[in-house]
Enzyme design. Structure first.
Site, PDB file in Angstrom:
ATOM      1  N   ASP A   1       0.837  -1.205   0.000  1.00 57.75           N
ATOM      2  CA  ASP A   1       0.000   0.000   0.000  1.00 57.75           C
ATOM      3  C   ASP A   1       0.871   1.255   0.000  1.00 57.75           C
ATOM      4  O   ASP A   1       0.605   2.207  -0.730  1.00 57.75           O
ATOM      5  CB  ASP A   1      -0.928  -0.021   1.220  1.00 57.75           C
TER       6      ASP A   1
ATOM      7  N   LYS B   1       1.493   4.304  -3.025  1.00 58.46           N
ATOM      8  CA  LYS B   1       1.486   5.745  -2.781  1.00 58.46           C
ATOM      9  C   LYS B   1       2.788   6.395  -3.256  1.00 58.46           C
ATOM     10  O   LYS B   1       2.773   7.508  -3.796  1.00 58.46           O
ATOM     11  CB  LYS B   1       1.250   6.025  -1.305  1.00 58.46           C
TER      12      LYS B   1
END
Length: 921
Positions: A777, A781
């Site tokens: 995750d 980003k």
């Protein structure tokens, strides 16, 4: 009658007095024949002045008459005076009313009309009435049936008779009823004979058709006059075939002969003086006294002509709407009633299809600057719309929008005649439009390139084949020789017109118009604008007509900025967003003119659709009760295919890569996309570049602030730096709320597995904590930030420090993983101890190294005074090191996880989109 011994003087208006012998107190006037009918008229008012010797001078005040006569007195014989000309009084004492078919549609409505007439306190009134609702259609149907030798014309005629007979019996009684029914039956007998003749011939001439069609007005005018007279008021009805004279110019148009009509009006009034006149609309006569009609919207035209003949104070058109709308209310729900329109604005709007007035209706009243008022007979409290010539220094007009309204014409085709041989050749345009005239087609709009290389024009679609064939025949040699390159037909077009008298003196109107169309993803095929700038006209695809109308109407603040929204994924974040929209909707409408309508909500299995907007106070209940099987194509069509709302946006609140794969197609179709889903922007590089290239080339927006930092302004801050010319050197940050919480609480004697279990129980992690601990995750980003900074990195290019022990990656369940995780606490405990011994803390960070064109996801150590060491809870922090912020990085810090802040970030993007589309900032 005694012989007169003294004298009196008649004083005609604007003429010298005429001296006569003295009349008795009541004297009579016998009008000679021809051309007038012989009848007896009572002189109106006398004023007697007593003279010497018992004689007297009587001055006869005749405001309505012009007399030129001599008087002869014979004992026992009435005095005869010859009338040379009798004129009807003219001026502002007259008000003219016109009532359409719906206004006199039944007996009760006729009573309502009579009440309006009675309550008008004007000194004199002329009322023009149409046939009862649907009667004119019934009359034309009689003609069609008779022409086609359909025997049912007799029963249809009986239905016409019965409709008026029943209405009359409800309205009238006694002699009035008997008189009307006698006239009605006589008319029906005449019509039956004429229809029989048409039946035998199998054909009806235009004059025959006009004669038959005009009877509805005769009957409604007679009934209304009887109803007004029942109240005790003086009232006469006028068959306008005796007064209005028109010259037919084509099968669809006539020109009034005002001079002859004025003479005939004077003549009619001399025989029928009255302060209330009920006149038939729609019908008139030719100079040869042949009955005809005023064609389309003829009753309105009748009222305007009568208003001009009488120099009336105003003409009021009574209808079934509250006034003139800024756009067709059937297409634009937020259309507003316009208080005023200039003659030119009304003319332009009606030409382009707005339900105002026929353009020719305005011409007679413009000559004398007579206002037209559009009123609603069914809503007398509504002030209506005034059509007049506003003063040049009208202050209120300066404060209003320069565009008064919008109108569309559908079912058109565009013909483009193009070729280098046209340039500088005199007569080419004349030849083109000569062909159009020869086939009888109507040109709606013309647009020509200044280079004279091409001419394009719009015609009704039903006429385009004939025009195209005529042009190809006329220019066959030019086409073969190459002087003309093509005669192109572009079907399925519509015209959109923006109308406003103040457009000429207001800079930027065209810019605003085309910007609104572009933002609604509408392509313009042709443009036309006159130098007066009363209108700007564009040709667009027919399928975009309503969408374009709604888009430009919204942009000029005649209605709210409206967004049709589809919410994908009503899970934790999606549900929170829906609740926020529910709570804020009323405030956005009232204060910011933003109308957010959720037209659909879909999950993976069930979806809820609405044509007008889902009631967000009950969306959960409605989704359970009325939800249908989820289908993404139907869902998209529901949100985007609603042409009543020009702008549509899909909000993807999932983390599903399958949903993200639709973004490109949505944007290409003109659907805006807002999402916290990271899959599209961190997916395969070629797909990302293709998506961003489409976004840059179109006017469709793609917002994704919440993909990094939830509700924190990370993406917008980065864009602001780049757009103002700053150069990114390094981006470093803690951008996972879960991992921030874990390492903020991984202190003292606590084990890492204990902190993970605590976070999972508190709902701070994914159901399987490995999804957070893997670092994927955070890596997504980092990829998003790197690509925003101009780096072309793929997810596979990033080294990622996973916090999932290698042996536990194969665990079959989250429970198994959590059970075995304590066995591997030692490694992280050792790293923490080494950091603490150095006065440092562990933080899980993502890094974009723009200088070296790379990115990393790693567990790093920071001094306890470093901003990254100061975090608490699940806060995020991002540090931007740039050429401007080189010594002291720009830091953005705050809550970076949680449904409320993530939904808030999405909501902020929605409002930013509304601002881009025209909402006030």
């Amino acid at each position: 009658m005694a012989t007169l011994k003294s004298s009196f003087t008649v004083s005609p208006p604007n003429s010298n007095p005429i001296r006569f012998g003295c009349f008795p107190p009541q004297c009579f006037l016998r009008v000679p024949k021809p051309p007038c009918l012989r009848q007896r008229l009572v002189f109106p008012r006398f004023r007697r002045t007593i003279g010497g010797g018992g004689g007297g001078l009587i001055r006869c005040e005749l405001p309505d008459f012009h007399l030129s006569a001599t008087a002869t007195t014979v004992s026992g014989v009435s005095t005869v005076i010859s009338v040379d000309q009798v004129q009807i009084p003219k001026g502002e004492m007259w008000s003219v009313h016109k009532f359409g078919g719906t206004c006199v549609g039944n007996s009760q409505r006729i009573r309502n009309v009579a009440e309006v007439i009675i309550n008008d306190n004007s000194e004199r009134k002329l009322v023009v009435v149409s046939a009862m609702s649907k009667v004119t259609d019934m009359m034309y149907d009689l003609i069609r049936k008779a022409q086609s030798r359909d025997d049912s014309y007799l029963s249809a005629l009986e239905a016409v008779l019965e409709k008026h007979r029943l209405t009359a019996r409800d309205l009238l009684d006694g002699d009035d009823l008997a008189s009307f029914l006698s006239h009605l039956h006589n008319d029906i007998s005449n019509l039956k004979a004429m229809l029989r003749a048409i039946y035998i011939a199998g054909h009806a001439s235009e004059s025959f058709s006009d004669f038959v069609a005009g009877h509805g007005e005769l009957w409604s005018a007679q009934m209304l006059s009887y109803v007004v007279r029942k109240t005790g008021l003086e009232c006469k009805w006028m068959d306008t075939r005796d007064v209005l004279i028109v010259n037919p110019t084509s099968s669809n148009q006539v020109d009034p002969d005002f001079g002859e009509s004025e003479k005939r009006l004077d003549k009619w009034f001399s025989s029928n003086p009255s302060k209330i006149i009920i006149a038939t609309g729609f019908i008139a006569s030719t100079p040869q006294n042949i009955p005809t009609t005023l064609k389309r919207d003829g009753s309105d035209f009748s009222a305007a002509i009568m208003g001009a003949l009488l120099r009336a104070r105003q003409v009021t058109i009574w209808t079934d709407v509250d006034g003139v709308y800024s756009a067709d209310p059937r297409k634009v729900n937020e259309a507003v009633i316009l208080q005023t329109l200039s003659y030119q604005e009304a003319w332009e709007m009606s030409y382009f299809g707005a339900n105002v007035l026929h353009p020719r209706t305005i011409i007679p009243v413009m000559r004398y600057n007579i206002p037209i008022v559009i009123r609603n007979i069914f809503n007398l409290s509504a002030p209506g719309t005034i059509i007049c010539q506003p003063p040049e220094d009208d202050y209120d007009l300066k404060l209003t929008t320069p565009v008064k309204g919008f109108a569309t014409i559908d079912n058109l085709a565009l013909i483009n005649v193009e070729g280098t041989g046209m340039a500088g050749v005199p007569g080419t345009a004349s030849d083109i439009f000569g062909c159009v005239k020869d086939v009888g087609a109507n040109v709606i709009m013309i647009s020509q390139a200044s280079s004279e290389h091409s001419v394009c024009f719009a015609v009704p679609e039903k006429e385009v084949n004939a025009v195209s064939e005529a042009l190809r025949s006329r220019f066959s040699e030019a086409l073969q020789a190459g002087r003309l390159s093509q005669i192109e037909v572009i079907p399925n077009c519509s015209i959109l017109a923006a109308v406003g008298q103040k457009m000429a003196s207001t800079p930027g109107v065209s810019c605003t118009l085309f910007s609104a169309l572009a933002k609604a993803n509408i392509n313009v095929r042709a443009i036309s604008q006159g130098c007066s700038e009363y209108n700007v006209t564009v040709v667009i695809k027919r399928e975009d007509s309503v969408k374009a109308l709604r888009a430009v109407h919204s942009r000029f603040f005649l209605s709210r900025t409206t967004l049709a929204m589809g919410i994908i994924g009503p899970g934790l974040i999606g549900a929170t967003l829906l609740d926020q929209l529910r709570d804020q909707a009323a405030v956005l409408k009232q204060k910011f003119n933003i109308d957010l309508r959720v037209m659909g909500i879909t999950g993976s299995k069930t979806m809820l659709l609405s044509d007008i907007g889902i009631d967000l106070s009950r969306w959960r209940e409605l989704l359970n009760e009325k939800g249908t099987e989820a289908n993404m194509d139907k869902f998209t069509q529901q949100v985007h295919g609603n042409h009543f709302i020009p702008n549509s946006v899909l909000v993807d609140c999932t983390a599903d890569s399958a949903i993200a794969s639709h973004y490109y197609d949505w944007l290409r179709k003109g659907i805006h996309v807002i999402t916290p889903n990271k899959k599209a922007n961190s997916g395969p590089l070629d797909q990302y570049l293709k998506l961003r290239d489409l976004q840059r080339k179109s006017y469709t927006h793609y917002f994704y602030e919440a993909t990094v930092g939830a509700g924190l302004p990370i993406i917008s801050t980065l864009r602001g730096l780049l757009e103002t010319g700053d150069k990114i050197l390094r981006i470093e940050g803690i951008c996972s709320g879960t991992l921030s919480y874990l390492f903020n609480n991984f202190v003292g004697d606590r084990s890492f597995s204990e902190v993970v279990a605590e976070a999972k129980n508190a709902g701070f992690t994914e159901p399987d904590p490995r999804d957070d601990l893997s670092g994927t995750d955070v890596a997504r980003k980092v990829i998003i930030l790197a690509r925003e900074s101009g780096l072309k990195l793929d997810l596979s290019d990033l080294p990622i420090r996973s916090l999932v022990p290698e042996p536990l990656k194969g665990c079959t369940s989250a429970e198994e993983f959590m059970e075995k995780l304590p066995q591997y606490d030692g490694d992280l405990a050792k790293e923490r101890l080494e950091a603490e011994n150095s006065g440092e803390v562990l933080r899980y960070v993502g890094v974009v190294d723009a200088v070296n064109q790379k990115g990393t996801v790693e567990l790093r150590r920071y001094k306890k005074e470093h901003p990254f060491a100061q975090l608490a809870g699940s806060d995020n922090i991002i540090a931007f090191t740039t050429t401007r912020y080189k010594d002291h990085p720009l830091i953005v810090r705050g809550p970076g996880a949680g449904a409320q802040v993530t939904a808030g970030g999405i909501f902020s993007d929605i409002l930013r989109l509304a601002s881009y589309l025209g909402a006030p900032s």
